[in-house]
Design a protein around this motif. Structure first.
Motif, PDB file in Angstrom:
ATOM      1  N   VAL A 179      52.039  42.512  32.799  1.00 56.07           N
ATOM      2  CA  VAL A 179      52.021  42.902  34.204  1.00 56.07           C
ATOM      3  C   VAL A 179      51.766  41.690  35.097  1.00 56.07           C
ATOM      4  O   VAL A 179      52.411  41.502  36.123  1.00 56.07           O
ATOM      5  N   SER A 180      50.799  40.856  34.700  1.00 62.47           N
ATOM      6  CA  SER A 180      50.422  39.694  35.509  1.00 62.47           C
ATOM      7  C   SER A 180      49.837  38.613  34.613  1.00 62.47           C
ATOM      8  O   SER A 180      49.342  38.897  33.516  1.00 62.47           O
ATOM      9  N   THR A 181      49.886  37.395  35.115  1.00 61.32           N
ATOM     10  CA  THR A 181      49.182  36.288  34.462  1.00 61.32           C
ATOM     11  C   THR A 181      48.176  35.711  35.456  1.00 61.32           C
ATOM     12  O   THR A 181      48.396  35.744  36.671  1.00 61.32           O
ATOM     13  N   TRP A 182      47.090  35.189  34.922  1.00 57.86           N
ATOM     14  CA  TRP A 182      46.005  34.654  35.752  1.00 57.86           C
ATOM     15  C   TRP A 182      45.678  33.273  35.231  1.00 57.86           C
ATOM     16  O   TRP A 182      45.251  33.117  34.089  1.00 57.86           O
ATOM     17  N   GLU A 183      45.863  32.252  36.062  1.00 53.28           N
ATOM     18  CA  GLU A 183      45.707  30.866  35.628  1.00 53.28           C
ATOM     19  C   GLU A 183      44.620  30.162  36.430  1.00 53.28           C
ATOM     20  O   GLU A 183      43.911  30.784  37.220  1.00 53.28           O
ATOM     21  N   LYS A 184      44.485  28.863  36.204  1.00 52.71           N
ATOM     22  CA  LYS A 184      43.424  28.063  36.836  1.00 52.71           C
ATOM     23  C   LYS A 184      43.372  28.300  38.341  1.00 52.71           C
ATOM     24  O   LYS A 184      44.379  28.195  39.030  1.00 52.71           O
ATOM     25  N   GLY A 185      42.191  28.637  38.826  1.00 55.90           N
ATOM     26  CA  GLY A 185      41.997  28.863  40.251  1.00 55.90           C
ATOM     27  C   GLY A 185      42.184  30.300  40.692  1.00 55.90           C
ATOM     28  O   GLY A 185      41.890  30.645  41.843  1.00 55.90           O
ATOM     29  N   ASP A 186      42.653  31.177  39.789  1.00 57.88           N
ATOM     30  CA  ASP A 186      42.877  32.582  40.133  1.00 57.88           C
ATOM     31  C   ASP A 186      41.602  33.406  39.952  1.00 57.88           C
ATOM     32  O   ASP A 186      40.749  33.085  39.125  1.00 57.88           O
ATOM     33  N   VAL A 187      41.525  34.494  40.720  1.00 61.05           N
ATOM     34  CA  VAL A 187      40.406  35.432  40.611  1.00 61.05           C
ATOM     35  C   VAL A 187      40.956  36.796  40.219  1.00 61.05           C
ATOM     36  O   VAL A 187      41.942  37.273  40.793  1.00 61.05           O
ATOM     37  N   PHE A 188      40.342  37.415  39.235  1.00 63.47           N
ATOM     38  CA  PHE A 188      40.739  38.746  38.769  1.00 63.47           C
ATOM     39  C   PHE A 188      39.663  39.743  39.154  1.00 63.47           C
ATOM     40  O   PHE A 188      38.502  39.596  38.788  1.00 63.47           O
ATOM     41  N   TRP A 189      40.074  40.769  39.916  1.00 62.69           N
ATOM     42  CA  TRP A 189      39.173  41.856  40.299  1.00 62.69           C
ATOM     43  C   TRP A 189      39.581  43.095  39.507  1.00 62.69           C
ATOM     44  O   TRP A 189      40.678  43.623  39.703  1.00 62.69           O
ATOM     45  N   ALA A 190      38.731  43.560  38.630  1.00 65.42           N
ATOM     46  CA  ALA A 190      39.069  44.695  37.774  1.00 65.42           C
ATOM     47  C   ALA A 190      39.197  45.980  38.590  1.00 65.42           C
ATOM     48  O   ALA A 190      38.426  46.226  39.519  1.00 65.42           O
ATOM     49  N   HIS A 191      40.166  46.814  38.218  1.00 69.23           N
ATOM     50  CA  HIS A 191      40.397  48.082  38.914  1.00 69.23           C
ATOM     51  C   HIS A 191      39.149  48.964  38.914  1.00 69.23           C
ATOM     52  O   HIS A 191      38.870  49.670  39.893  1.00 69.23           O
ATOM     53  N   THR A 192      38.416  48.949  37.813  1.00 70.22           N
ATOM     54  CA  THR A 192      37.249  49.822  37.669  1.00 70.22           C
ATOM     55  C   THR A 192      36.222  49.599  38.777  1.00 70.22           C
ATOM     56  O   THR A 192      35.493  50.526  39.148  1.00 70.22           O
ATOM     57  N   ILE A 193      36.176  48.384  39.308  1.00 68.07           N
ATOM     58  CA  ILE A 193      35.226  48.083  40.387  1.00 68.07           C
ATOM     59  C   ILE A 193      35.448  48.999  41.579  1.00 68.07           C
ATOM     60  O   ILE A 193      34.504  49.473  42.210  1.00 68.07           O
ATOM     61  N   PHE A 194      36.705  49.264  41.879  1.00 68.43           N
ATOM     62  CA  PHE A 194      37.059  49.957  43.116  1.00 68.43           C
ATOM     63  C   PHE A 194      37.138  51.477  42.983  1.00 68.43           C
ATOM     64  O   PHE A 194      36.886  52.196  43.952  1.00 68.43           O
ATOM     65  N   ASP A 195      37.534  51.971  41.787  1.00 68.00           N
ATOM     66  CA  ASP A 195      37.702  53.422  41.675  1.00 68.00           C
ATOM     67  C   ASP A 195      36.896  54.056  40.544  1.00 68.00           C
ATOM     68  O   ASP A 195      37.005  55.260  40.288  1.00 68.00           O
ATOM     69  N   GLN A 196      36.089  53.256  39.835  1.00 67.84           N
ATOM     70  CA  GLN A 196      35.227  53.750  38.750  1.00 67.84           C
ATOM     71  C   GLN A 196      36.002  54.527  37.683  1.00 67.84           C
ATOM     72  O   GLN A 196      35.486  55.473  37.080  1.00 67.84           O
ATOM     73  N   THR A 197      37.243  54.140  37.455  1.00 68.29           N
ATOM     74  CA  THR A 197      38.055  54.747  36.396  1.00 68.29           C
ATOM     75  C   THR A 197      38.498  53.653  35.418  1.00 68.29           C
ATOM     76  O   THR A 197      38.401  52.461  35.720  1.00 68.29           O
ATOM     77  N   PRO A 198      38.969  54.044  34.221  1.00 67.97           N
ATOM     78  CA  PRO A 198      39.306  53.052  33.184  1.00 67.97           C
ATOM     79  C   PRO A 198      40.409  52.083  33.597  1.00 67.97           C
ATOM     80  O   PRO A 198      41.237  52.369  34.475  1.00 67.97           O
ATOM     81  N   MET A 199      40.420  50.949  32.938  1.00 67.35           N
ATOM     82  CA  MET A 199      41.400  49.901  33.204  1.00 67.35           C
ATOM     83  C   MET A 199      42.800  50.349  32.798  1.00 67.35           C
ATOM     84  O   MET A 199      42.985  50.936  31.722  1.00 67.35           O
ATOM     85  N   PRO A 200      43.822  50.066  33.621  1.00 68.21           N
ATOM     86  CA  PRO A 200      45.195  50.473  33.307  1.00 68.21           C
ATOM     87  C   PRO A 200      45.915  49.507  32.377  1.00 68.21           C
ATOM     88  O   PRO A 200      47.043  49.774  31.958  1.00 68.21           O
ATOM     89  N   SER A 201      45.274  48.386  32.057  1.00 62.99           N
ATOM     90  CA  SER A 201      45.927  47.385  31.212  1.00 62.99           C
ATOM     91  C   SER A 201      44.897  46.640  30.373  1.00 62.99           C
ATOM     92  O   SER A 201      43.702  46.694  30.639  1.00 62.99           O
ATOM     93  N   THR A 202      45.408  45.933  29.377  1.00 66.27           N
ATOM     94  CA  THR A 202      44.574  45.089  28.517  1.00 66.27           C
ATOM     95  C   THR A 202      44.576  43.673  29.066  1.00 66.27           C
ATOM     96  O   THR A 202      45.618  43.154  29.464  1.00 66.27           O
ATOM     97  N   LEU A 203      43.407  43.039  29.080  1.00 70.47           N
ATOM     98  CA  LEU A 203      43.287  41.669  29.579  1.00 70.47           C
ATOM     99  C   LEU A 203      42.960  40.758  28.402  1.00 70.47           C
ATOM    100  O   LEU A 203      41.926  40.921  27.759  1.00 70.47           O
ATOM    101  N   GLU A 204      43.865  39.820  28.109  1.00 71.81           N
ATOM    102  CA  GLU A 204      43.661  38.945  26.963  1.00 71.81           C
ATOM    103  C   GLU A 204      43.873  37.486  27.319  1.00 71.81           C
ATOM    104  O   GLU A 204      44.489  37.153  28.337  1.00 71.81           O
ATOM    105  N   VAL A 205      43.368  36.602  26.452  1.00 69.87           N
ATOM    106  CA  VAL A 205      43.417  35.160  26.671  1.00 69.87           C
ATOM    107  C   VAL A 205      44.732  34.600  26.130  1.00 69.87           C
ATOM    108  O   VAL A 205      45.081  34.825  24.973  1.00 69.87           O
TER     109      VAL A 205
END
Length: 224
Positions: free
Chosen positions: A72-98
């Protein structure tokens, strides 16, 4: 953590904060070093965290019941990731891996929001950022739904060279990675890359990609 506060002064949303607020955020951060292949959260997890990538790369992937994956997306140097759960208190829609060895800073989402909400400009910047992500997802969905695989792959290659000063960049994606990013199969991606190479658009080796005809790839994207 003083160095982190300085880094955050140039980062989207955090740059709107007062110096004291960035110092407070720095004190709340946990530094993590991760290896390629590690998973920070799985699709379906409750995971309310914020990440700042100081080095390396992450990717968000949607996994289907039949075992297929789509990046869905890539996150590289200098990027900030805000997890969905923070905003709606529901489970993550995707897997986040290195994707490769990564260093990052992590905050509890609620504590990060408390600092952000002290500043109206930072709050508006966060809302704007989240809206831009929704628009970007819409573009990705449109691309998958209506554009041919060759067009989607051409767009991905062009984006790879967006900030490159040289016509040659390191090839850090496997055929499987590329396939998951354009919702296709490794076999199809391999065939199209060879086609691009035969037509003189680019040259692909195991280690690099050299762009010979950017306009031809852009024409493929525009055609669809």
């Amino acid at each position: 953590m003083g160095n982190l506060a300085e880094l955050l002064s140039t980062v989207e949303v955090f740059e709107k904060l007062a110096d004291k607020d960035r110092q407070d955020l720095s004190k709340l951060a946990i530094r993590r070093s991760l290896k390629k292949g590690e998973v920070l959260c799985h699709q379906g997890d409750d995971w309310p965290f914020v990440l700042y990538v100081s080095n390396g790369a992450l990717r968000s992937m949607i996994n289907s019941p039949d075992g297929r994956s789509y990046v869905v997306s890539t996150w590289e140097k200098g990027d900030v990731f805000w997890a969905h759960t923070i905003f709606d208190q529901t489970p993550m829609p995707s897997t986040l891996e290195v994707v490769r060895s990564t260093s990052l800073y992590q905050w509890e989402g609620e504590k990060a929001l408390q600092v952000i909400f002290r500043n109206q400009n930072a709050t508006r910047a966060l809302l704007r950022r989240q809206t831009q992500l929704i628009r970007k997802r819409r573009e990705s969905i449109y691309n998958l739904a209506f554009n041919q695989v060759s067009s989607r792959l051409a767009k991905m290659v062009i984006e790879k060279f967006a900030n490159a000063e040289s016509p040659t960049v390191q090839r850090d994606l496997t055929l499987e990675d590329m396939a998951s990013m354009v919702a296709s199969s490794p076999e199809v991606i391999c065939r199209i890359l060879y086609q691009f190479q035969a037509e003189g658009f680019l040259k692909v080796t195991r280690a690099s990609i050299t762009l010979h005809n950017r306009q031809a790839l852009e024409n493929l994207v525009l055609r669809d």
